[in-house]
Design an enzyme around this catalytic site. Sequence first.
Site, PDB file in Angstrom:
ATOM      1  N   ARG A 100       0.840  -1.191   0.000  1.00  0.00           N
ATOM      2  CA  ARG A 100       0.000   0.000   0.000  1.00  0.00           C
ATOM      3  C   ARG A 100       0.884   1.253   0.000  1.00  0.00           C
ATOM      4  O   ARG A 100       1.954   1.283   0.641  1.00  0.00           O
ATOM      5  CB  ARG A 100      -0.834  -0.021   1.283  1.00  0.00           C
ATOM      6  CG  ARG A 100      -1.815   1.115   1.476  1.00  0.00           C
ATOM      7  CD  ARG A 100      -3.046   0.915   0.684  1.00  0.00           C
ATOM      8  NE  ARG A 100      -4.144   1.775   1.108  1.00  0.00           N
ATOM      9  CZ  ARG A 100      -5.159   2.081   0.319  1.00  0.00           C
ATOM     10  NH1 ARG A 100      -5.227   1.632  -0.918  1.00  0.00           N
ATOM     11  NH2 ARG A 100      -6.155   2.830   0.750  1.00  0.00           N
ATOM     12  N   THR A 376      -9.794   0.187  -9.299  1.00  0.00           N
ATOM     13  CA  THR A 376      -8.854  -0.705  -8.641  1.00  0.00           C
ATOM     14  C   THR A 376      -8.937  -1.948  -9.513  1.00  0.00           C
ATOM     15  O   THR A 376      -9.820  -2.035 -10.356  1.00  0.00           O
ATOM     16  CB  THR A 376      -9.338  -0.950  -7.199  1.00  0.00           C
ATOM     17  OG1 THR A 376      -9.309   0.305  -6.514  1.00  0.00           O
ATOM     18  CG2 THR A 376      -8.533  -1.972  -6.437  1.00  0.00           C
ATOM     19  N   THR A 394      -4.139  -0.815  -6.943  1.00  0.00           N
ATOM     20  CA  THR A 394      -4.974   0.331  -7.303  1.00  0.00           C
ATOM     21  C   THR A 394      -4.194   1.632  -7.487  1.00  0.00           C
ATOM     22  O   THR A 394      -3.096   1.794  -6.940  1.00  0.00           O
ATOM     23  CB  THR A 394      -6.039   0.547  -6.191  1.00  0.00           C
ATOM     24  OG1 THR A 394      -6.933   1.579  -6.579  1.00  0.00           O
ATOM     25  CG2 THR A 394      -5.410   0.940  -4.863  1.00  0.00           C
ATOM     26  N   ASN A 396      -6.357   4.140  -6.856  1.00  0.00           N
ATOM     27  CA  ASN A 396      -7.529   4.707  -6.201  1.00  0.00           C
ATOM     28  C   ASN A 396      -8.561   5.111  -7.255  1.00  0.00           C
ATOM     29  O   ASN A 396      -9.272   4.264  -7.750  1.00  0.00           O
ATOM     30  CB  ASN A 396      -7.187   5.854  -5.250  1.00  0.00           C
ATOM     31  CG  ASN A 396      -8.400   6.213  -4.381  1.00  0.00           C
ATOM     32  OD1 ASN A 396      -9.248   5.350  -4.142  1.00  0.00           O
ATOM     33  ND2 ASN A 396      -8.496   7.435  -3.920  1.00  0.00           N
ATOM     34  N   ASP A 418      -7.922   8.324   0.441  1.00  0.00           N
ATOM     35  CA  ASP A 418      -8.431   7.248   1.312  1.00  0.00           C
ATOM     36  C   ASP A 418      -8.202   7.558   2.793  1.00  0.00           C
ATOM     37  O   ASP A 418      -8.729   6.875   3.666  1.00  0.00           O
ATOM     38  CB  ASP A 418      -7.787   5.903   0.945  1.00  0.00           C
ATOM     39  CG  ASP A 418      -8.539   5.205  -0.182  1.00  0.00           C
ATOM     40  OD1 ASP A 418      -9.626   5.672  -0.547  1.00  0.00           O
ATOM     41  OD2 ASP A 418      -8.033   4.190  -0.702  1.00  0.00           O
ATOM     42  N   SER A 447      -7.827   1.110   3.538  1.00  0.00           N
ATOM     43  CA  SER A 447      -8.287   0.568   2.256  1.00  0.00           C
ATOM     44  C   SER A 447      -9.509  -0.296   2.472  1.00  0.00           C
ATOM     45  O   SER A 447      -9.824  -0.700   3.601  1.00  0.00           O
ATOM     46  CB  SER A 447      -7.158  -0.275   1.658  1.00  0.00           C
ATOM     47  OG  SER A 447      -7.612  -0.970   0.519  1.00  0.00           O
TER      48      SER A 447
END
Length: 567
Positions: A100, A376, A394, A396, A418, A447
């Site tokens: 991430r 995503t 992703t 986003n 996010d 997420s």
Amino acid sequence: MKRQACAILLTILIVASMSIAPRAASREPVRARHGMVASTSEIASRVGVEVMQRGGNAIDAAVAVGLALAVTWPAAGNIGGGGFMMIRRANGDTEIIDYRERAPLAASREMYLDKKGDVIKGASTVGYRAVGVPGTVAGLSLALERHGKLKWADVIEPARKLAADGFTMNYHLTRGLEGTSKLLTQFPDSKRIFLRDGRFYQEGERLVQPELAETLTRLKEKGPREFYEGKTAQLIAEDMKANGGLITEQDLKEYQPAVRKPVKGTYRGYEIVTMPPPSSGGAALLEMLNILEHYNLAEMGPGSSDTIHLLVEAQRRAFADRAEFMGDADFVKVPLEGLISKKYADDLAKTIDPNHATPSEKIRAGAPAGYESTQTTHFTVIDEEGNVVSNTYTLNGGFGSGATARGTGVLLNNEMDDFTSKPGVPNAYGLLQSENNAIAPRKRPLSAMTPTIVMKDGKVWFAIGSPGGPTIINTVLQVVVNVIDFGMNIQQAIDAPRFHHQWMPDRIAFEPLGINRDTRSALEKKGHVFAEKPGNMGDAEGVMIDLKTGMRLGASDPRSGGVPIGY
Ligand code: GLY
């Protein structure tokens, strides 16, 4: 003669009933003996299968698919974003590579607020300030290093070639680009590369990405650290500086993926292996499944008002908890064990009235111990040995922040949205979030991505995941329920109409043709409110093992252009 005709008719009826699937009619899943890739891009699925045919395992294939999607599915496939890869080895070991994005070092809690303390519109979604430090290259290369058999240069080559030689664009990609032209036009490199300066690409034309090919060539020759410490890092940092972005060479150099253990639960005796924080997906999925275990959904039937009512009630409760409790557990305390405990679900189930919707405003997070969105993308891979990969990654939003780092061809994410820009103010997905998800340097934004594996008697049965922001969690929930409660095969479970409730706003999102008038009015009588317009949800990509024969079954979502390929 009459008797003969009756016998023929009877035979026809028996044969026909044998070949008809028990419920929702769908094409059969794709079947293969050795390995299977299900992704949203036929070209990328084929890349994965070719890697396995050359002797690679599911992890080699998954890394090659992830890199190929960065070329063939630029809406979400990426090297400028991040994601989660769940890996279950044939020997039973399971781990997650968490790649991430992280907030840059210069990020701060109130960076998207104006002087009056109001959220600045678009600041966390559009352009350079919206970008989190990308994790994809580091994550994919770590997965390869820990579990792959092939070399980095071998698994990146198919993506490099696709970028250099180009590929034929399909309907879904050209439609997506045209639909995002307002965003992409704001950034000269994105406008030139993806919109041909306003002369939109048509279905069947080729997209060649020379700058991205050069970046992939550097990564192939110098290795994955090049993205974080080489010319690519330098180009990204320079472009950031020139455009008011926060990411520096230091941010890139410091980026590290994390290795995590999955969160586990059970549903009607099946083991559910799913995604821990910094995703809210696994916790919410298990919380909802634990609630739903109290009801005989199989008897109520798929798509019935009773089934939808119970799923929606479970969804609004789990999303209220998500809003309150979830965040990056490396930074804040998340009551994970409490949220996924059966006892907590028992208490929540008691609050559900079978005949009336509970208004969301009456639901506050509990006290546990301790819309259409293809932005995503998910893919699943299984190999001959039985290694399985379930990967969601992703940018986003579709095409991320819209910005392409100059000279790299790399589209940059807008993952900073996010985070909670301001508690009580919804983000781009309409989600309310808490202090737990406030922005802090190096922190990962919360997420909803939910790569998941379902086990039967200790063996992998199927693996699933989807894009769709918050709808991801409910898409995965409905696929699991469709298979386990309603006996659908993996393709039927993916095809079936979906719905989504996320606590706030208090309404049921639904799909076109997804709900009939009678069912809707039965739900309205219980007090449910429906979204104004329907819209498709998710793009689930799954593989299943036929546990009797060992055949690999692949299923892609008809909502997007995905194709499962096996060998
Ligand atoms: N960016 C969507 C998610 O991670 O949930």
